[in-house]
Scaffold this motif. Sequence first.
Motif, PDB file in Angstrom:
ATOM      1  N   TYR A  68      -4.502 -33.350  -7.031  1.00 27.95           N
ATOM      2  CA  TYR A  68      -5.939 -33.149  -7.232  1.00 27.95           C
ATOM      3  C   TYR A  68      -6.362 -33.540  -8.646  1.00 27.95           C
ATOM      4  O   TYR A  68      -7.319 -34.307  -8.833  1.00 27.95           O
ATOM      5  N   VAL A  69      -5.680 -33.038  -9.667  1.00 24.82           N
ATOM      6  CA  VAL A  69      -6.111 -33.328 -11.040  1.00 24.82           C
ATOM      7  C   VAL A  69      -5.938 -34.802 -11.379  1.00 24.82           C
ATOM      8  O   VAL A  69      -6.706 -35.361 -12.186  1.00 24.82           O
TER       9      VAL A  69
ATOM     10  N   ARG B   7      -6.643 -37.203  -9.514  1.00 25.31           N
ATOM     11  CA  ARG B   7      -7.795 -37.939  -8.994  1.00 25.31           C
ATOM     12  C   ARG B   7      -8.861 -38.122 -10.065  1.00 25.31           C
ATOM     13  O   ARG B   7      -9.657 -39.064 -10.005  1.00 25.31           O
ATOM     14  N   PHE B   8      -8.873 -37.238 -11.058  1.00 24.61           N
ATOM     15  CA  PHE B   8      -9.964 -37.212 -12.025  1.00 24.61           C
ATOM     16  C   PHE B   8      -9.536 -37.554 -13.452  1.00 24.61           C
ATOM     17  O   PHE B   8     -10.384 -37.666 -14.334  1.00 24.61           O
ATOM     18  N   ALA B   9      -8.244 -37.716 -13.683  1.00 21.88           N
ATOM     19  CA  ALA B   9      -7.779 -38.017 -15.042  1.00 21.88           C
ATOM     20  C   ALA B   9      -6.401 -38.657 -14.986  1.00 21.88           C
ATOM     21  O   ALA B   9      -5.636 -38.439 -14.041  1.00 21.88           O
ATOM     22  N   THR B  10      -6.105 -39.447 -15.999  1.00 22.33           N
ATOM     23  CA  THR B  10      -4.759 -39.996 -16.167  1.00 22.33           C
ATOM     24  C   THR B  10      -3.942 -38.988 -16.967  1.00 22.33           C
ATOM     25  O   THR B  10      -4.320 -38.607 -18.080  1.00 22.33           O
ATOM     26  N   PHE B  11      -2.844 -38.547 -16.400  1.00 28.13           N
ATOM     27  CA  PHE B  11      -1.986 -37.582 -17.069  1.00 28.13           C
ATOM     28  C   PHE B  11      -0.795 -38.292 -17.707  1.00 28.13           C
ATOM     29  O   PHE B  11      -0.142 -39.119 -17.078  1.00 28.13           O
ATOM     30  N   MET B  12      -0.548 -37.935 -18.957  1.00 32.02           N
ATOM     31  CA  MET B  12       0.575 -38.480 -19.696  1.00 32.02           C
ATOM     32  C   MET B  12       1.734 -37.485 -19.686  1.00 32.02           C
ATOM     33  O   MET B  12       1.512 -36.268 -19.706  1.00 32.02           O
ATOM     34  N   PRO B  13       2.968 -37.974 -19.675  1.00 36.72           N
ATOM     35  CA  PRO B  13       4.106 -37.042 -19.714  1.00 36.72           C
ATOM     36  C   PRO B  13       4.072 -36.204 -20.986  1.00 36.72           C
ATOM     37  O   PRO B  13       3.772 -36.710 -22.078  1.00 36.72           O
ATOM     38  N   TYR B  14       4.352 -34.929 -20.852  1.00 36.27           N
ATOM     39  CA  TYR B  14       4.392 -34.058 -22.019  1.00 36.27           C
ATOM     40  C   TYR B  14       5.372 -32.921 -21.760  1.00 36.27           C
ATOM     41  O   TYR B  14       5.293 -32.235 -20.736  1.00 36.27           O
ATOM     42  N   LYS B  15       6.286 -32.714 -22.684  1.00 35.34           N
ATOM     43  CA  LYS B  15       7.246 -31.619 -22.610  1.00 35.34           C
ATOM     44  C   LYS B  15       6.918 -30.618 -23.711  1.00 35.34           C
ATOM     45  O   LYS B  15       6.832 -30.967 -24.885  1.00 35.34           O
ATOM     46  N   ASN B  16       6.728 -29.365 -23.330  1.00 33.91           N
ATOM     47  CA  ASN B  16       6.398 -28.321 -24.293  1.00 33.91           C
ATOM     48  C   ASN B  16       7.675 -27.793 -24.933  1.00 33.91           C
ATOM     49  O   ASN B  16       8.450 -27.071 -24.308  1.00 33.91           O
ATOM     50  N   GLN B  17       7.898 -28.166 -26.172  1.00 31.77           N
ATOM     51  CA  GLN B  17       9.110 -27.777 -26.904  1.00 31.77           C
ATOM     52  C   GLN B  17       8.693 -26.927 -28.102  1.00 31.77           C
ATOM     53  O   GLN B  17       8.354 -27.430 -29.164  1.00 31.77           O
ATOM     54  N   VAL B  18       8.718 -25.626 -27.892  1.00 36.67           N
ATOM     55  CA  VAL B  18       8.244 -24.670 -28.888  1.00 36.67           C
ATOM     56  C   VAL B  18       9.373 -24.323 -29.851  1.00 36.67           C
ATOM     57  O   VAL B  18      10.531 -24.176 -29.458  1.00 36.67           O
ATOM     58  N   LYS B  19       9.016 -24.181 -31.132  1.00 34.05           N
ATOM     59  CA  LYS B  19       9.961 -23.721 -32.142  1.00 34.05           C
ATOM     60  C   LYS B  19       9.491 -22.370 -32.670  1.00 34.05           C
ATOM     61  O   LYS B  19       8.339 -21.970 -32.489  1.00 34.05           O
ATOM     62  N   THR B  20      10.376 -21.662 -33.331  1.00 33.58           N
ATOM     63  CA  THR B  20      10.032 -20.366 -33.893  1.00 33.58           C
ATOM     64  C   THR B  20      10.757 -20.178 -35.220  1.00 33.58           C
ATOM     65  O   THR B  20      11.932 -20.553 -35.364  1.00 33.58           O
ATOM     66  N   THR B  21      10.049 -19.624 -36.184  1.00 38.62           N
ATOM     67  CA  THR B  21      10.629 -19.357 -37.504  1.00 38.62           C
ATOM     68  C   THR B  21      10.909 -17.866 -37.619  1.00 38.62           C
ATOM     69  O   THR B  21       9.980 -17.040 -37.565  1.00 38.62           O
TER      70      THR B  21
ATOM     71  N   PRO C 199      -3.775 -34.413 -19.859  1.00 39.91           N
ATOM     72  CA  PRO C 199      -4.763 -35.445 -19.549  1.00 39.91           C
ATOM     73  C   PRO C 199      -4.983 -36.333 -20.762  1.00 39.91           C
ATOM     74  O   PRO C 199      -5.244 -35.837 -21.864  1.00 39.91           O
ATOM     75  N   ARG C 200      -4.847 -37.621 -20.591  1.00 35.02           N
ATOM     76  CA  ARG C 200      -4.881 -38.559 -21.713  1.00 35.02           C
ATOM     77  C   ARG C 200      -6.154 -38.430 -22.540  1.00 35.02           C
ATOM     78  O   ARG C 200      -6.110 -38.517 -23.778  1.00 35.02           O
TER      79      ARG C 200
END
Length: 382
Positions: A71-72, A74-88, A192-193
């Motif tokens: 569905y999404v 249909r309305f936008a071009t999605f780019m690959p993205y990996k959420n890589q969180v760091k913590t201090t 979404p790009r």
Amino acid sequence: MKARLMMVGAGLSGAVLARQCAQAGYDVTVVDARPHVAGNCHTARDADTGVMVHTYGPHIFHTDDDGVWDYVQRFATFMPYKNQVKTTVAGKVYSLPVNLHTINQFFGTAMRPDEARDFVAAQTSDIPDPQTFEEQALAFVGPDLYAAFFKGYTEKQWGTSPSNLPASILKRLPLRFNYDDNYFFHRHQGMPRDGYTALVAQILDHPGITVKLETVFDPAEADQWDHVFWSGPLDGFFDYKLGRLGYRTLDFELFRADGDWQGCAVMNHPDADVAHTRISEHKHFAPWENHDKSVLYREFPRACGPDDIPYYPIRLAEEKSLLADYVALAETASNVTFVGRLGTYRYLDMDVTIREALDLADTFLAARTAGTPAPRFSKAPL
């Protein structure tokens, strides 16, 4: 005459519902008090740097729902993205979620997966049915990892001891005994790009939809419409007559930098002596773009006041009791369906919000055809 529908809120819930109903032949008006669509996932280009900024905090799209993913797109071009969180933590940087690298680095070891699993299991407490966040953490990772990575962050995020919070908050966080530092485990992940606001604007781009921004809807006018979908606060629809449901809100402290300031999109800060919970560097949410300068935000959670933006429903015992009273009141209202995060007083990821809106649209349209009442909630709040 075509039935006239009112969508209160131009976020994901209102946009998806509006689109589905407009495609079915209804005249739909969407109103929002803000000067933009997309609600809290609104994105906008920073004028000085060109960075796409997540105005109300980071939003990463992730789902296992093939229908929502289709569905999404249909309305936008999605780019690959990996959420890589760091913590201090105590002056050292670790990766999240807690994984084999985190464990080995924190304890100064070089364990294999099976060794690390046994090592952590030996530290955990035997709590068969954890009820609180703290009990869940002690049964999940043991006291040392809990104190370092979870306790301080949670106290700042929720403004209370983890012993007062439900175990369910922690149950959705992964613990990995390999070196996978992808924060999410869903099959579909991306951004979404052109940003979330462009995505929502495309969903709303239909001849049967009229959008009115900077417009406040008066619930007293609900009977002027064939049906109203309310994605604002549930208690707000009733002018808070029973009291206000509790939320946490966020204050954002903007700062800018040349080059790359922290090297990642999100850096958590769980140490109790650091006032903010995390710093987000927004150009890293679009790694396919290049920017010489950077836009960053420190996040400071606090109790939500009457004039603040509600972010996280608290849902402790006191709030649930008040919520039950509002649900009972909502059942007496006619011609209104309460939807989304605020309308159902639940924390919702974006994909779940879209799925519930799609399903509600099907249910509503079927009810109209059958001449039966529309559901009062997109999903039961309790």
